[in-house]
Design a protein around this motif. Sequence first.
Motif, PDB file in Angstrom:
ATOM      1  N   SER A  35       0.841  -1.190   0.000  1.00 33.21           N
ATOM      2  CA  SER A  35       0.000   0.000   0.000  1.00 33.21           C
ATOM      3  C   SER A  35       0.878   1.243   0.000  1.00 33.21           C
ATOM      4  O   SER A  35       2.097   1.176   0.213  1.00 33.21           O
ATOM      5  CB  SER A  35      -0.925   0.001   1.224  1.00 33.21           C
ATOM      6  OG  SER A  35      -0.169  -0.075   2.422  1.00 33.21           O
ATOM      7  N   ASN A  36       0.260   2.394  -0.240  1.00 30.10           N
ATOM      8  CA  ASN A  36       0.994   3.654  -0.251  1.00 30.10           C
ATOM      9  C   ASN A  36       1.699   3.889   1.080  1.00 30.10           C
ATOM     10  O   ASN A  36       1.124   3.651   2.154  1.00 30.10           O
ATOM     11  CB  ASN A  36       0.050   4.810  -0.527  1.00 30.10           C
ATOM     12  CG  ASN A  36      -0.446   4.822  -1.964  1.00 30.10           C
ATOM     13  OD1 ASN A  36       0.227   4.328  -2.868  1.00 30.10           O
ATOM     14  ND2 ASN A  36      -1.625   5.387  -2.186  1.00 30.10           N
ATOM     15  N   LEU A  54       0.103   1.241  -7.116  1.00 28.69           N
ATOM     16  CA  LEU A  54       0.037   2.277  -6.085  1.00 28.69           C
ATOM     17  C   LEU A  54      -0.086   3.651  -6.751  1.00 28.69           C
ATOM     18  O   LEU A  54       0.006   3.779  -7.979  1.00 28.69           O
ATOM     19  CB  LEU A  54       1.265   2.213  -5.176  1.00 28.69           C
ATOM     20  CG  LEU A  54       1.498   0.895  -4.442  1.00 28.69           C
ATOM     21  CD1 LEU A  54       2.702   1.011  -3.509  1.00 28.69           C
ATOM     22  CD2 LEU A  54       0.257   0.475  -3.651  1.00 28.69           C
TER      23      LEU A  54
END
Length: 226
Positions: free
Chosen positions: A94-95, A204
């Motif tokens: 994830s970011n 992402l």
Amino acid sequence: MNRLAVGVALVVGAVVVGAAGCSTSNPPSTSAASKSSAVPTTGPTAVATSSNAAANPPSSGGSPGAPDSGGSPGSGNGSPDTPTATDTPIPECSNGQVAVSAAPMTPNKTHSGVQLEFASVGGVSCRMIGYPGVDLLTMYGQPVHAQRTLRGFMGGQPDTFPTPLPVVVKPGHPAHAVLEGSSLQDDGRPCPIAKTILVTPPDLTDTHTLQNDAYLCDMQIHPTGP
């Protein structure tokens, strides 16, 4: 007189002998009863039970065919029915979970490359698959988009795999991707060089700005791998 006495004696002797013979051939019934009652009625049964027990000793593991103390298949440790640590899926990256860096590769003839590295942040493993998004900025700040290809002159996906493979980014074990281009233009002139590379990890949205040199001609980005 003597003859009479002798006759009486013979008769008495015969009676005595006959009585003795009857006593010998027909013993008193009380003696037989006594012998019968002296034999314990439980003797034969006890002997037979002891004999069967000796011939068939009880098994500590249970009867043949019965499951042992280890449990039936599938109920022990490590069986498919028992959740383990390896059954837990690794989440997608994830970011903010991936740090990006770059390092130049050794040129090969007219080809030059940059190796992109995707490292875990915070000591947490995550999974990624596919192509990073890569743009190179010209000296005027204009972006040049790198073309996505499975493999090229400097590296990329192995020939045996027709599609990108998933890779796990672990602490101390980053993922990599190869960005490559040509040092010459089609007319033979030197290719311009970009000083800034914008990299977005696969799937992402957070873009990382890297200050690295890269040729702008025929730029290709290959899928992430170990």
